[in-house]
Design an enzyme around this catalytic site. Structure first.
Site, PDB file in Angstrom:
ATOM      1  N   ASP A  33      23.802  46.515 105.631  1.00  0.00           N
ATOM      2  CA  ASP A  33      24.195  46.711 104.094  1.00  0.00           C
ATOM      3  C   ASP A  33      23.172  45.923 103.173  1.00  0.00           C
ATOM      4  OD1 ASP A  33      26.506  48.371 104.549  1.00  0.00           O
ATOM      5  OD2 ASP A  33      27.518  46.270 104.899  1.00  0.00           O
ATOM      6  N   HIS A  34      22.333  45.209 103.967  1.00  0.00           N
ATOM      7  CA  HIS A  34      21.481  44.365 103.179  1.00  0.00           C
ATOM      8  C   HIS A  34      19.894  44.878 103.572  1.00  0.00           C
ATOM      9  CE1 HIS A  34      19.209  41.061 101.790  1.00  0.00           C
ATOM     10  NE2 HIS A  34      20.010  40.733 100.902  1.00  0.00           N
ATOM     11  N   PHE A  35      19.240  45.892 103.354  1.00  0.00           N
ATOM     12  CA  PHE A  35      19.763  46.804 102.283  1.00  0.00           C
ATOM     13  C   PHE A  35      19.999  47.955 103.009  1.00  0.00           C
ATOM     14  CE2 PHE A  35      17.262  43.736  99.982  1.00  0.00           C
ATOM     15  CZ  PHE A  35      18.341  43.081  98.926  1.00  0.00           C
TER      16      PHE A  35
END
Lengths: 178, 130
Positions: A33-35
């Site tokens: 999720d990053h990113f």
């Protein structure tokens, strides 16, 4: 669970400098999720890895009798993002150390490329109320062993850094309860 | 080492404080207070000590610049105020700080605001070879 953001020590000179590596892998969930679509190792966690490299170096200097906490980030400059597949090489050098705390300078490299330049300070807490389990020397020794410090560690006279006596017993206990 | 003039000491102290506190040179006036005007925090004192030691080639022992343990000693502090014995102890320990104003209303919480850039300069001067 342990919050460990380095994989292994490559060099460890008591009271002086330490080199550790961190392999960035897409198997690490936080990168998903990053990113989204662009996995990037957070610079905050690179800072944490550097703090662990330097913090263990500082703690070992006082045989983990003092409680070492990260107290100040004087400088943190990042030159490019680290991505999955990169091996970050953290080098921490003690500039100053006394009873109250320590100041270190550190860098992160990916190959020959300078990824980060960091200066940080550690404080030695002596409030007995903070003597929780996390600050017990045996925890640090366990972590040092896990990270290979005793394979590469050197004292100022060049002799090998050895495991503190009692660790063998501790291991027996851990196995027995584990 | 040749004796340093007060302005030379001040300039070096100014550099130390700019580096340690991330403030601009023009903010570091002799009258500026460390904790009030320059927003120093307690860990910054250690940073400042390390930098002063390097910059002036001096050794500063624990609590020499900022006698924290006096302010946590119940003999010297009662009801949030420094006792007369405490004031006497502070005068002895940190003669480079002007305590006259503080002694009139010695609230512990105001103590940190006493330390000015000029006090640091005076402290360094006491540590330099005569």
């Amino acid at each position: 669970m342990r919050w460990i953001w380095i994989d292994r020590f490559l060099e460890f000179e008591t009271g002086k400098r330490a080199v550790a590596i961190k392999n960035v892998s897409l198997a690490e969930e936080h990168l998903h999720d990053h990113f989204p679509g662009r996995p990037t190792m957070p610079n905050s966690l690179i800072t944490e890895g550097i703090a662990q490299t330097g913090g263990l170096l500082v703690g070992e200097y006082h045989s983990f009798e003092k409680k070492v906490v990260l107290a100040k980030l004087s400088k943190a400059v990042f030159h490019f993002p680290a991505i999955p597949g990169d091996t970050l090489r953290y080098e921490a050098v003690i500039n100053d150390i006394n009873d109250t705390g320590a100041a270190i300078t550190a860098t992160a490299h990916v190959g020959d490329r300078l990824q980060a330049e960091v200066e940080m300070m550690f404080a030695h807490l002596d409030d007995p109320q903070t003597s929780q389990n996390n600050f017990e020397p045996k925890n640090f020794v366990f972590t040092l062993k896990l990270l290979g410090v005793f394979e590469v560690g050197r004292k100022p006279d060049g002799s090998r850094l050895t495991e503190p006596p009692g660790l063998v017993n501790l291991e027996r206990v851990l196995k027995a309860i584990g | 080492m040749a004796t340093m003039s007060q302005s030379e000491v001040f300039e070096k102290v100014q550099t130390v404080l700019c580096d340690a506190l991330g403030v601009d040179e023009d903010e570091v006036t002799p009258e500026a207070t460390l904790f009030g005007d320059l927003n120093a925090e307690s860990i910054d004192m250690l940073d400042i000590v390390f930098r002063l030691e390097k910059s002036f080639d001096i050794k500063i022992s624990r609590n020499e610049l900022f006698p924290e343990e006096v302010l946590t000693n119940p003999e010297y502090v009662q009801g949030g105020k420094v006792t007369p014995t405490g004031i006497a102890e502070l005068r002895k320990r940190i003669p480079f700080v002007n305590l006259d104003g503080f002694a009139a209303n010695p609230n512990v919480k105001d103590f940190a605001n006493l330390f000015s850039v000029q006090d640091i300069v005076r402290f360094v001067e006491t540590k330099l070879p005569k």
